[in-house]
Design an enzyme around this catalytic site. Sequence first.
Site, PDB file in Angstrom:
ATOM      1  N   HIS A  14     -30.424 -78.747  -9.835  1.00 37.11           N
ATOM      2  CA  HIS A  14     -30.472 -78.878 -11.281  1.00 37.11           C
ATOM      3  C   HIS A  14     -31.910 -79.081 -11.723  1.00 37.11           C
ATOM      4  O   HIS A  14     -32.810 -79.303 -10.917  1.00 37.11           O
ATOM      5  CB  HIS A  14     -29.572 -80.019 -11.792  1.00 37.11           C
ATOM      6  CG  HIS A  14     -30.057 -81.404 -11.532  1.00 37.11           C
ATOM      7  ND1 HIS A  14     -29.461 -82.521 -12.083  1.00 37.11           N
ATOM      8  CD2 HIS A  14     -31.081 -81.881 -10.784  1.00 37.11           C
ATOM      9  CE1 HIS A  14     -30.089 -83.605 -11.690  1.00 37.11           C
ATOM     10  NE2 HIS A  14     -31.074 -83.253 -10.906  1.00 37.11           N
ATOM     11  N   CYS A  33     -37.587 -84.896 -11.633  1.00 37.56           N
ATOM     12  CA  CYS A  33     -36.325 -84.204 -11.917  1.00 37.56           C
ATOM     13  C   CYS A  33     -36.502 -83.105 -12.970  1.00 37.56           C
ATOM     14  O   CYS A  33     -35.586 -82.331 -13.204  1.00 37.56           O
ATOM     15  CB  CYS A  33     -35.239 -85.192 -12.353  1.00 37.56           C
ATOM     16  SG  CYS A  33     -34.292 -85.841 -10.966  1.00 37.56           S
ATOM     17  N   HIS A  39     -34.416 -78.615  -8.321  1.00 36.84           N
ATOM     18  CA  HIS A  39     -34.416 -79.332  -7.043  1.00 36.84           C
ATOM     19  C   HIS A  39     -32.967 -79.680  -6.741  1.00 36.84           C
ATOM     20  O   HIS A  39     -32.110 -79.563  -7.616  1.00 36.84           O
ATOM     21  CB  HIS A  39     -35.272 -80.609  -7.141  1.00 36.84           C
ATOM     22  CG  HIS A  39     -34.734 -81.551  -8.154  1.00 36.84           C
ATOM     23  ND1 HIS A  39     -34.964 -81.409  -9.497  1.00 36.84           N
ATOM     24  CD2 HIS A  39     -33.896 -82.616  -8.036  1.00 36.84           C
ATOM     25  CE1 HIS A  39     -34.323 -82.342 -10.149  1.00 36.84           C
ATOM     26  NE2 HIS A  39     -33.656 -83.093  -9.292  1.00 36.84           N
ATOM     27  N   HIS A  41     -29.601 -81.938  -4.915  1.00 33.92           N
ATOM     28  CA  HIS A  41     -29.033 -83.239  -4.562  1.00 33.92           C
ATOM     29  C   HIS A  41     -27.755 -83.026  -3.762  1.00 33.92           C
ATOM     30  O   HIS A  41     -27.057 -82.027  -3.952  1.00 33.92           O
ATOM     31  CB  HIS A  41     -28.635 -84.041  -5.819  1.00 33.92           C
ATOM     32  CG  HIS A  41     -29.781 -84.493  -6.637  1.00 33.92           C
ATOM     33  ND1 HIS A  41     -30.606 -85.530  -6.265  1.00 33.92           N
ATOM     34  CD2 HIS A  41     -30.244 -84.066  -7.833  1.00 33.92           C
ATOM     35  CE1 HIS A  41     -31.528 -85.721  -7.202  1.00 33.92           C
ATOM     36  NE2 HIS A  41     -31.337 -84.847  -8.165  1.00 33.92           N
ATOM     37  N   ASP A  79     -20.330 -76.485  -6.271  1.00 33.08           N
ATOM     38  CA  ASP A  79     -20.936 -76.587  -4.945  1.00 33.08           C
ATOM     39  C   ASP A  79     -21.864 -75.395  -4.678  1.00 33.08           C
ATOM     40  O   ASP A  79     -21.467 -74.239  -4.859  1.00 33.08           O
ATOM     41  CB  ASP A  79     -19.839 -76.662  -3.878  1.00 33.08           C
ATOM     42  CG  ASP A  79     -20.384 -77.044  -2.513  1.00 33.08           C
ATOM     43  OD1 ASP A  79     -21.374 -77.814  -2.456  1.00 33.08           O
ATOM     44  OD2 ASP A  79     -19.836 -76.574  -1.502  1.00 33.08           O
ATOM     45  N   HIS A  80     -23.082 -75.698  -4.245  1.00 31.07           N
ATOM     46  CA  HIS A  80     -24.108 -74.671  -3.973  1.00 31.07           C
ATOM     47  C   HIS A  80     -24.437 -73.835  -5.206  1.00 31.07           C
ATOM     48  O   HIS A  80     -24.719 -72.643  -5.100  1.00 31.07           O
ATOM     49  CB  HIS A  80     -23.706 -73.796  -2.769  1.00 31.07           C
ATOM     50  CG  HIS A  80     -23.820 -74.534  -1.470  1.00 31.07           C
ATOM     51  ND1 HIS A  80     -22.921 -75.502  -1.096  1.00 31.07           N
ATOM     52  CD2 HIS A  80     -24.748 -74.482  -0.487  1.00 31.07           C
ATOM     53  CE1 HIS A  80     -23.290 -75.995   0.072  1.00 31.07           C
ATOM     54  NE2 HIS A  80     -24.395 -75.403   0.471  1.00 31.07           N
ATOM     55  N   GLU A 124     -25.787 -89.539  -7.062  1.00 28.31           N
ATOM     56  CA  GLU A 124     -26.723 -88.430  -6.885  1.00 28.31           C
ATOM     57  C   GLU A 124     -27.787 -88.753  -5.838  1.00 28.31           C
ATOM     58  O   GLU A 124     -28.291 -87.859  -5.175  1.00 28.31           O
ATOM     59  CB  GLU A 124     -27.385 -88.173  -8.251  1.00 28.31           C
ATOM     60  CG  GLU A 124     -28.348 -87.043  -8.335  1.00 28.31           C
ATOM     61  CD  GLU A 124     -28.992 -86.998  -9.717  1.00 28.31           C
ATOM     62  OE1 GLU A 124     -28.572 -86.174 -10.532  1.00 28.31           O
ATOM     63  OE2 GLU A 124     -29.904 -87.811  -9.981  1.00 28.31           O
TER      64      GLU A 124
HETATM   65 NI    NI Z   1     -32.402 -84.614  -9.931  1.00 28.27          NI
END
Ligand code: NI
Length: 144
Positions: A14, A33, A39, A41, A79-80, A124
């Site tokens: 995200h 972020c 990036h 998580h 997911d992914h 997260e």
């Molecule tokens: Ni983040």
Amino acid sequence: MIYLTKKSEFSASHRLFNPTLTDDENFNIYGLCSNKNGHGHNYSLEVTVKGEPEPETGFVIDLKKLKTIIETEIIEKVDHKHLNYDVDFLRGIIPTVENLAAMFWKALLPKLSGCQLHKIKLNETGSSWIEYFGDEFEIKKYEL
Ligand code: NI
């Protein structure tokens, strides 16, 4: 009343940024972020439902059924994926854990029957998490 929790995991990328602000302003709010190309998580998601066990089954909800609902409505969609761009029901929102939990709540609520959605816990970073109990709050949607 019995509380039942199902834990799931997913990995996603995200970028936290408000498109109406400059990159510098976003960095001041979101720090790393707000990295331009995103990036990742490893998220941990816990969904808690509550209810009275059915006398015939002894279940609040069949755990297989709950697992399938969470997989279908959330995990398979996120997911992914890149949460800013790839997921229809998240498109345009700032994907903080706060906003994600509320959107996950909205996705799950109409699919559950025979028990009540009680809590969504979303983690997260490993060392901090949020717990959401369904109270409404405003989530802005931005044009991407
Ligand atoms: Ni983040």
